[in-house]
Design a protein around this motif. Structure first.
Motif, PDB file in Angstrom:
ATOM      1  N   SER A 139      14.414 102.689 -22.733  1.00 20.45           N
ATOM      2  CA  SER A 139      13.588 103.476 -23.654  1.00 20.45           C
ATOM      3  C   SER A 139      14.412 104.457 -24.494  1.00 20.45           C
ATOM      4  O   SER A 139      13.857 105.183 -25.298  1.00 20.45           O
ATOM      5  N   VAL A 140      15.732 104.464 -24.307  1.00 19.31           N
ATOM      6  CA  VAL A 140      16.589 105.270 -25.187  1.00 19.31           C
ATOM      7  C   VAL A 140      17.369 104.326 -26.097  1.00 19.31           C
ATOM      8  O   VAL A 140      17.585 103.165 -25.742  1.00 19.31           O
ATOM      9  N   ASP A 141      17.801 104.809 -27.269  1.00 19.71           N
ATOM     10  CA  ASP A 141      18.475 103.912 -28.210  1.00 19.71           C
ATOM     11  C   ASP A 141      19.978 103.835 -27.957  1.00 19.71           C
ATOM     12  O   ASP A 141      20.676 103.037 -28.564  1.00 19.71           O
ATOM     13  N   ALA A 142      20.467 104.700 -27.056  1.00 23.97           N
ATOM     14  CA  ALA A 142      21.893 104.722 -26.723  1.00 23.97           C
ATOM     15  C   ALA A 142      22.098 105.710 -25.577  1.00 23.97           C
ATOM     16  O   ALA A 142      21.157 106.394 -25.176  1.00 23.97           O
ATOM     17  N   VAL A 143      23.329 105.775 -25.093  1.00 17.31           N
ATOM     18  CA  VAL A 143      23.657 106.782 -24.081  1.00 17.31           C
ATOM     19  C   VAL A 143      24.110 108.055 -24.814  1.00 17.31           C
ATOM     20  O   VAL A 143      24.865 107.978 -25.780  1.00 17.31           O
ATOM     21  N   TYR A 144      23.618 109.195 -24.356  1.00 19.36           N
ATOM     22  CA  TYR A 144      23.991 110.498 -24.922  1.00 19.36           C
ATOM     23  C   TYR A 144      24.637 111.369 -23.842  1.00 19.36           C
ATOM     24  O   TYR A 144      24.430 111.149 -22.645  1.00 19.36           O
ATOM     25  N   SER A 145      25.384 112.387 -24.291  1.00 16.01           N
ATOM     26  CA  SER A 145      26.033 113.297 -23.334  1.00 16.01           C
ATOM     27  C   SER A 145      25.005 114.215 -22.665  1.00 16.01           C
ATOM     28  O   SER A 145      25.257 114.792 -21.616  1.00 16.01           O
ATOM     29  N   ASP A 146      23.832 114.359 -23.313  1.00 17.17           N
ATOM     30  CA  ASP A 146      22.783 115.222 -22.785  1.00 17.17           C
ATOM     31  C   ASP A 146      21.464 114.704 -23.372  1.00 17.17           C
ATOM     32  O   ASP A 146      21.477 113.829 -24.242  1.00 17.17           O
ATOM     33  N   SER A 158      28.648 105.213 -28.952  1.00 14.62           N
ATOM     34  CA  SER A 158      28.467 103.806 -29.303  1.00 14.62           C
ATOM     35  C   SER A 158      29.331 102.923 -28.393  1.00 14.62           C
ATOM     36  O   SER A 158      29.032 101.748 -28.185  1.00 14.62           O
ATOM     37  N   LYS A 159      30.400 103.535 -27.845  1.00 11.85           N
ATOM     38  CA  LYS A 159      31.241 102.799 -26.891  1.00 11.85           C
ATOM     39  C   LYS A 159      31.590 103.712 -25.724  1.00 11.85           C
ATOM     40  O   LYS A 159      31.817 104.897 -25.909  1.00 11.85           O
ATOM     41  N   VAL A 180      20.454 106.431 -16.611  1.00 12.11           N
ATOM     42  CA  VAL A 180      20.356 105.402 -17.639  1.00 12.11           C
ATOM     43  C   VAL A 180      20.696 104.018 -17.073  1.00 12.11           C
ATOM     44  O   VAL A 180      20.215 103.011 -17.575  1.00 12.11           O
ATOM     45  N   PHE A 181      21.493 103.982 -16.010  1.00  9.92           N
ATOM     46  CA  PHE A 181      21.764 102.722 -15.302  1.00  9.92           C
ATOM     47  C   PHE A 181      22.027 103.056 -13.841  1.00  9.92           C
ATOM     48  O   PHE A 181      22.666 104.058 -13.526  1.00  9.92           O
ATOM     49  N   ASP A 182      21.516 102.216 -12.963  1.00  7.54           N
ATOM     50  CA  ASP A 182      21.628 102.437 -11.521  1.00  7.54           C
ATOM     51  C   ASP A 182      23.113 102.530 -11.094  1.00  7.54           C
ATOM     52  O   ASP A 182      23.917 101.675 -11.462  1.00  7.54           O
TER      53      ASP A 182
END
Ligand code: UTP
Length: 224
Positions: A139-146, A158-159, A180-182
């Motif tokens: 449900s998020v468009d990418a991984v963020y630091s916060d 992005s990477k 965001v991932f197990d």
């Protein structure tokens, strides 16, 4: 190729059949060129069952079983939509899913045993199949630091390397947020050199690109 699709993407509780129909069309098209296993999450229905089970005094093991039941039910819903392209009975283990996977059958499954989430199951299936990547439709468009909703300065990645993702997830857990991932999935991906692509699962064009191995707008987590 293995997709972990969150329950919050599959059945958020609004216009679900519209989305699932379009998802199934896309899967049908992509399956002509890519061999696919899809692992469905539980979403808020699973959460309702585990919360209610907790109020009734259920053990962690019992709550996990309730969650697994709902993930398998969600898998059945997607399997219904895919008709002959998938099989009606849902594999109970990663090994069974891998054995059943063929170029012209899409295998759909949910959870397996207590103690982890369907992200970890996706990594286990990829290990069995010797697949090079897991797509996490989330449900998020990418991984963020916060959390970007709370912190406008949150960095968007992005990477990432698999170790960097591991560190971010470790920090998230420290703050008591869902990850965001197990973490078990990350451990398996690292050991088996499986890349993880984190994409917005409601954006079917983006999910399709990830499944086909094309460029994505989300986060590419490299394990090599
Ligand atoms: P999910 O994979 O949907 O968990 O499984 P989640 O925590 O909601 O995952 P995200 O945040 O969407 O990625 C629902 C629940 O079912 C149990 C766990 O309790 C999990 O939280 N489960 C699932 C298992 O015990 N084993 C499995 O293999 C899968």
């Amino acid at each position: 190729m293995v997709v972990s699709i969150g329950g919050s993407i599959l059945i958020p509780g609004k216009d679900d059949s519209d989305y699932i129909k379009k998802l199934a069309e896309m899967i049908r098209e992509v399956s002509k060129t890519v061999q696919i296993v899809i692992v469905c999450g539980g979403g808020k229905i699973a959460r309702y069952y585990t919360d209610t089970g907790r109020e009734l005094g259920g053990t962690t093991y019992q709550l996990d079983l309730l969650g697994i039941g709902i993930t398998r039910l969600n898998a059945q819903l997607l399997a219904v939509t895919l008709g002959d392209l998938s099989s009606a009975d849902i594999p109970a283990t990663a090994e069974e899913a891998s054995n059943r996977s063929t170029p012209n059958k899409v295998v759909i499954m949910g959870g397996t045993v207590p103690g982890h989430t369907t992200d970890a199951v996706a990594a286990m299936v990829a290990r069995e199949m010797r697949a090079g990547r897991v797509v996490n439709a989330t449900s998020v468009d990418a991984v963020y630091s916060d959390d970007p909703k709370k912190n406008p300065d949150a960095e968007r990645f992005s990477k990432l390397t698999i170790d960097e993702l591991g560190e971010l997830v470790y920090k998230e857990h420290g703050a008591g947020r869902s990850s965001v991932f197990d973490p078990l999935g990350i451990k398996i991906a690292k050991e088996e050199k499986i890349d993880i692509l984190i994409v917005d699962g409601r954006n079917l064009g983006e999910l399709r690109n990830a499944m086909l191995g094309k460029d994505i707008c989300g986060t590419y987590v490299s394990s090599r």
